[in-house]
Design a protein around this motif. Structure first.
Motif, PDB file in Angstrom:
ATOM      1  N   UNK A 160       0.842  -1.198   0.000  1.00  0.00           N
ATOM      2  CA  UNK A 160       0.000   0.000   0.000  1.00  0.00           C
ATOM      3  C   UNK A 160       0.879   1.251   0.000  1.00  0.00           C
ATOM      4  N   UNK A 161       1.862   1.288   0.881  1.00  0.00           N
ATOM      5  CA  UNK A 161       2.730   2.465   1.000  1.00  0.00           C
ATOM      6  C   UNK A 161       3.530   2.668  -0.284  1.00  0.00           C
ATOM      7  N   UNK A 190       3.913   4.627   9.680  1.00  0.00           N
ATOM      8  CA  UNK A 190       4.712   3.928   8.664  1.00  0.00           C
ATOM      9  C   UNK A 190       4.617   4.645   7.324  1.00  0.00           C
ATOM     10  N   UNK A 191       3.389   4.987   6.941  1.00  0.00           N
ATOM     11  CA  UNK A 191       3.166   5.645   5.646  1.00  0.00           C
ATOM     12  C   UNK A 191       3.825   7.020   5.606  1.00  0.00           C
ATOM     13  N   UNK A 223       5.483  17.799   0.831  1.00  0.00           N
ATOM     14  CA  UNK A 223       4.076  17.505   1.099  1.00  0.00           C
ATOM     15  C   UNK A 223       3.767  17.612   2.585  1.00  0.00           C
ATOM     16  N   UNK A 224       2.577  18.149   2.896  1.00  0.00           N
ATOM     17  CA  UNK A 224       2.060  18.189   4.260  1.00  0.00           C
ATOM     18  C   UNK A 224       1.040  17.055   4.399  1.00  0.00           C
ATOM     19  N   UNK A 225       1.177  16.260   5.466  1.00  0.00           N
ATOM     20  CA  UNK A 225       0.395  15.036   5.621  1.00  0.00           C
ATOM     21  C   UNK A 225      -0.542  15.159   6.816  1.00  0.00           C
ATOM     22  N   UNK A 226      -1.805  14.760   6.611  1.00  0.00           N
ATOM     23  CA  UNK A 226      -2.791  14.926   7.668  1.00  0.00           C
ATOM     24  C   UNK A 226      -3.687  13.720   7.859  1.00  0.00           C
ATOM     25  N   UNK A 250       6.742   8.366   3.136  1.00  0.00           N
ATOM     26  CA  UNK A 250       6.297   9.394   2.190  1.00  0.00           C
ATOM     27  C   UNK A 250       7.096  10.676   2.363  1.00  0.00           C
ATOM     28  N   UNK A 251       7.425  11.009   3.610  1.00  0.00           N
ATOM     29  CA  UNK A 251       8.195  12.227   3.879  1.00  0.00           C
ATOM     30  C   UNK A 251       9.574  12.164   3.224  1.00  0.00           C
ATOM     31  N   UNK A 252      10.180  10.986   3.211  1.00  0.00           N
ATOM     32  CA  UNK A 252      11.497  10.854   2.584  1.00  0.00           C
ATOM     33  C   UNK A 252      11.418  11.121   1.087  1.00  0.00           C
TER      34      UNK A 252
END
Length: 765
Positions: A177-178, A224-225, A236-239, A229-231
């Motif tokens: 999924x990730x 985990x995601x 991107x800002x994640x919420x 994703x940040x790397x």
């Protein structure tokens, strides 16, 4: 001539005692809830910085597009891009299901290597950018760059099989999924390199329980995601967690939002949630609770995104009825708009649901149709369109009137709403923009009849109909440059969601810690607080104590701002909120904060000291001497023994007006001194009978006005009664203190009693 009183041994002067303790009479808070002036004032050349945020957040005027998304594809017959331009649509949120870049769901059987091959061969990109329009799939490869051309920002709602741990047929489902989401997000970022916001799933709190999953599974996967994703996409800002309902609603707080803040704050950029039919004050309180909690518990400033919100109109017929549509939807949305506009530090995006979908019983649609071509919500967004740019200082003296203003280049925009049920005259003064400097001016009036031009009165007094909004635009001859900026810094209390109920305390306390430099430079201070209620239509009397002053209020108290008569005199401000009668529902003091206004730059509050106390004295009324001294008031209760003599007792609040049970002297161990005193007393009340206990602590034993006096909190049941003297300099480094216990407003014997008393302190040389 007045002679000094001195100590016999040292010759030091003994100061006279302060005035005797008197219970403060509460002040009516109503005049502190609004400015006392007689006109609205806009300072055109004075900016306002709110916790470092100086500009109007444009994405307060955003939409969701669960239906109608193909309108923003350039191949559409209806030009959604022109629609965005005309109505000031600043952002649009889209569902983005990763499965849409495959021809069906067989990707679930793929390995990660096979998924990579699908993307590397360009097959995913083909579906992403050129799938035929007018289908259920969102052609984001075309939509995102098209919107960016007209200044509208895309917001991605990332979906896939959920819960992700069971969402595929082969391999490590979560890792697959990730990996797939990162390949998919790469397509999104290539389509719109300025893409900024992505949230994970939607309303998992309303669905995942069916698969025996909950908030723990969500925040574990989110971490985990987000970490991976940040790397890949550091911009991107994640919420999350995108709850059904606001964050402080039922189980949303303890069950989902607080968990995500506690477990994922290192990876979380914003807290995302939905809201339907909740008042603007409720949302304002919840935003403060989220941001304040993250700040105080985890040292991180986390803002909110409300990615679905609306108010029901009741039926399709009501949706087509302009009058009903306006009153049931547009008016509460005006209130909500101002709540978001004045809190850019707490929220950056508010998305009206939905651009085109009726969404069943919600009748949610923003766009018009053949029968109602232009909806009140379209007009609301359009009239607010000029309100962009740098926020400027305003003063609003009226209740049920809202005011915001901003400058951009040569333009000053002022928005005034009369949300009351009667017409009123609203005087407006522009400071820093004389009439001779105004090149042109115009205004629009928004009412249930629609949007119409309005002549700006020469005397500046607007005759505003009931339930109306005026947006006035003034264009100056020269750019409007700010001459100064007022800074507002908010300091939150230590405690959040402190319960107030019919059983237990009817009172909640917290301490707000201020910055010494900011406090000394502040010219004014405002107390903010919110009271969450299980049932919202409760109107009860309340009392709030802050900075040595007491104010009376009436509920409901979803969110309140109380202008303090003075800037607090100390860096630690104790706040005590009391329900003056038995609570009719379960409440919680959601948050409390103090906003300091002045010119100072931000500096952190005085730190909360970590105090490690030890028990220095306990009286469980167990020794023979104590039993004799206290015999009139005590009864046996050996199970409450605290000093090891296997004896104990309870104190009964007897039927007398004022019972003084005794005075104890607590001495420090030889060669030591006491500091950071804290007195704890276990009390119990069967009925709300008015009887109370009183602890008085004196450094001298005279009890002539120098003592600290505290009364037990109101409530029913077990009521821990504490007195904290950590911040009182008179009780630092003392060799002994004197403790006096009293009962007041006597009641029948069985209805109230108290157990052991404990004194805790730090000791030092």
């Amino acid at each position: 001539m007045t002679a000094d009183v001195v100590e016999a041994e040292t010759g030091r002067r003994i100061l006279p005692p302060p005035p005797a303790w008197v219970h403060p009479e509460p002040r009516d808070a109503s005049r502190f809830l609004a400015d006392a002036g007689r006109q609205c004032v806009v300072w055109a050349r004075t900016g306002v910085s709110i916790n470092g945020y100086e500009r109007i957040e444009p994405e307060v005027f955003s939409l969701t597009a669960y239906e109608g998304a193909p309108d923003f594809d350039t191949r559409s017959k209806f030009n959604g891009l022109d629609f965005c331009r005309e109505y000031g649509i600043e952002g649009i949120g889209f569902p983005a299901n990763m499965a849409w870049v495959f021809d069906g769901d067989y990707w679930k059987k793929m390995t990660i290597a096979q998924i990579d091959k699908w993307f590397d061969e360009g097959r995913a990109k083909k579906f992403f950018r050129s799938h035929p329009a007018f289908t259920s799939r969102y052609v984001l490869g075309n939509i995102l760059p098209n919107l960016r051309k007209v200044g509208t920002r895309g917001f991605i709602y990332l979906y896939g099989p959920e819960p992700p741990a069971i969402g595929c047929d082969t391999g490590d489902c979560e890792q697959k999924w990730i990996h797939l989401s990162n390949r998919y997000l790469k397509l999104c970022v290539e389509a719109d390199p300025q893409l900024e916001y992505v949230h994970l799933f939607g309303e998992a709190n309303a669905r995942w329980f069916r698969q025996n999953a909950g908030s723990k599974e969500y925040y574990t996967f989110f971490n985990k995601w987000a970490k991976q994703t940040r790397k890949r996409f550091p911009r991107l800002k994640l919420g999350g967690p995108v709850t059904w309902g606001p964050p402080v609603l039922y189980a949303n707080w303890d069950g989902w939002c607080k968990n995500l803040l506690d477990q994922s704050h290192a990876h979380l950029d914003f807290l995302d949630w939905h809201s339907y039919n909740h008042s603007a004050t409720k949302l304002e309180s919840d935003m403060h609770t989220v941001t304040g909690y993250a700040r105080m518990r985890h040292g991180k400033w986390i803002r909110n995104a409300v990615t679905e919100t609306n108010y029901h109109v009741g039926s399709v017929d009501n949706w087509h009825n302009r009058e009903i549509h306006f009153r049931r939807r547009a008016i509460p949305m005006i209130r909500q708009s101002f709540a978001f506009l004045r809190n850019p530090d707490k929220a950056f995006s508010r998305q009206f649901h939905d651009y085109s979908a009726m969404a069943g019983e919600y009748h949610a649609r923003f766009r018009g149709n053949e029968k109602l071509p232009v909806t009140p919500m379209m007009e609301l967004f359009k009239v607010f369109k000029p309100l962009r740019g740098q926020r400027v200082l305003t003063r609003n003296p009226f209740i049920d009137v809202e005011l915001e203003a901003a400058v951009s280049g040569r333009t000053l925009c002022v928005a005034i709403a009369n949300l009351g049920h009667t017409a009123r005259r609203v005087p407006l003064k522009l400071d820093g923009l004389p009439v001779k400097q105004i090149h042109t001016s115009s205004a629009r009036l928004f009412t249930s009849r629609g949007l119409s031009p309005l002549s700006i009165p020469a005397d500046g007094v607007f005759d505003m109909p009931a339930e109306s909004l005026v947006v006035a635009v003034f264009e100056a001859n020269q750019p409007l440059k700010l001459s100064r900026t007022i800074r507002r810094w908010e300091y939150f209390g230590d405690d959040f969601m402190t319960r107030i109920g019919s059983i237990g305390h009817w009172q909640a306390e917290t301490t707000v810690r201020l910055s010494d430099a900011v406090r000394r430079g502040a010219r004014s201070a405002v107390l903010r607080f919110g009271v969450n209620a299980v049932e919202h239509l409760t109107k009860q009397p309340w009392q709030i104590e802050v900075d040595g002053q007491t104010f009376s209020l009436s509920g409901p108290l979803d969110f309140r701002e109380l202008r303090l008569p003075r800037v607090p005199v100390d860096n630690r401000v104790r706040i005590k909120l009391t329900c003056l009668e038995s609570p009719k529902t379960t409440y919680a003091l959601s948050f409390a904060s103090i906003v300091l206004e002045g010119d100072a730059e931000y500096s952190p509050p005085v730190p909360r000291r970590k105090v490690k106390r030890q028990l220095v004295w306990s009286n469980d009324f167990g020794t023979p001497a104590q039993q004799r001294d206290w015999a009139r008031f005590t009864e046996q209760a050996p199970q409450q023994d605290t000093d090891g003599d296997k004896l104990a007792g309870n104190v009964k609040l007897v039927n007398e007006i004022d019972s003084t049970w005794g005075t104890e002297v607590i001495r420090a161990p030889k060669g030591r001194r006491l500091s950071d005193l804290r007195i704890e007393w276990d009390i119990y009340r069967v009925t709300p009978n008015g009887g109370s206990w009183q602890i008085a602590v004196s450094p001298t034993g005279r009890f002539a006005g120098e003592e600290v006096v505290t009364e037990s909190p109101p409530g029913v049941g077990g009521l821990p009664f504490t007195v904290d003297l950590s911040d009182d300099t008179r009780f630092r480094g003392v060799q002994q203190v004197h403790l006096r216990l009293r009962g007041t407003n006597g009641v029948i014997d069985w209805s109230a009693q108290a157990g052991p008393v404990r004194v805790l302190a730090t000791t030092g040389p």
